[in-house]
Design a protein around this motif. Sequence first.
Motif, PDB file in Angstrom:
ATOM      1  N   ARG A 153      -0.339  15.927   8.934  1.00 43.69           N
ATOM      2  CA  ARG A 153      -1.232  15.249   9.876  1.00 43.69           C
ATOM      3  C   ARG A 153      -1.947  14.071   9.219  1.00 43.69           C
ATOM      4  NH1 ARG A 153      -2.086  20.646  10.826  1.00 43.69           N
ATOM      5  NH2 ARG A 153      -4.081  20.595   9.719  1.00 43.69           N
TER       6      ARG A 153
ATOM      7  N   ARG B  23      -7.181  11.659  15.947  1.00 42.31           N
ATOM      8  CA  ARG B  23      -6.845  13.040  16.297  1.00 42.31           C
ATOM      9  C   ARG B  23      -6.461  13.108  17.768  1.00 42.31           C
ATOM     10  NH1 ARG B  23     -10.761  13.261  12.510  1.00 42.31           N
ATOM     11  NH2 ARG B  23     -10.477  14.754  10.798  1.00 42.31           N
TER      12      ARG B  23
ATOM     13  N   ASP C  53       0.387  14.860  19.074  1.00 43.74           N
ATOM     14  CA  ASP C  53       0.353  13.603  18.322  1.00 43.74           C
ATOM     15  C   ASP C  53       1.250  12.552  18.981  1.00 43.74           C
ATOM     16  OD1 ASP C  53       2.625  15.069  17.594  1.00 43.74           O
ATOM     17  OD2 ASP C  53       2.726  14.154  15.611  1.00 43.74           O
TER      18      ASP C  53
END
Length: 339
Positions: free
Chosen positions: A119, A127, A134
């Motif tokens: 991430r 985020r 994502d």
Amino acid sequence: MKKIGFLSFGHWTPSPRSGVKSASDALLQSIDLAVAAEELGADGAYFRVHHFARQLASPFPLLSAIGARTSRIEIGTGVIDMRYENPLYMAEDAGSADLISGGRLQLGISRGSPEQVIRGYEYFGHRPEEGSTDADMARKHTAALLEVLKGEGFAQPNPQPMFPNPPGLLRIEPHAPGLRERIWWGAGSRSTAQWAGEQGMNLMSSTLLTEDTGVPFHQLQAEQIQLFREAWKGAGHAHEPRVSVSRSIFPLVSEFDRQLFGRERASRDQVGHLDYGLARFGKTYAAEPDELVEELAKDEAVAAADTLLITVPNQLGVDYNAQVIENLLRYVAPGLGWR
């Protein structure tokens, strides 16, 4: 006629065997290779973008430098991971690079490829919203970028600004006219290619597809291109779309070429796992020029694309990679009617 450019991953390795030992080497040699490619008659200089890796990362300083050193060649990315991007700041950077180059920027963007870190976009302050992925976040960033690139005002001006404002709402500056039509989406599947066509982005397809139907890579990619064009037509976009495909192509002209890439004569498509699913990887083309002409003439996706990007082994240095480009332009492209 087909546009022919190169695509560099910009690897650097502090190894005695590497011709690119540092990030400085990677950047400066990328500029030199773009200049050499333009002198040889190539049409494009494109660069991959990867974060947290010993590869090229921040593209806009590099693209601006190339734009200032060249006059004709297209400059672009293949691709920028939109999960990491602030779309408004990106629009400013892209607008500057495009204006420096005189409108030659071809900006390839995408959801991104598997990362070097877990991430990684979170370290950049991004985020996904609760309940979204994502990939959703990348598409949201993309939508914001495409909107501001239109050049329409959206921001309320300060009634007491430091400098006088033009009338009305303010837009992102500098604005680069026409850049919105030079945005490409790096699609790894047929469905994402259709989505790109609906959004009015050009299609950029690499040597990897994140699906497999059992047919050869070039046929699956040709199907992807056809679906993209149908989606584009169905959406009613006014301008003509462009399509690029990437290939690893090495004309074996010298004994050194044969030593480096002769074993790739036996290259075939590969099927593996990526992001928890099947993926098909395209083969490397390495042969004598006459054989390459015969093999590439059978590649349905190359035939369907208007732009071909050849991936270069950048750690072999500027001189060798310029020779690879020259050999393709001189010995292969004419036999296929590309030059």
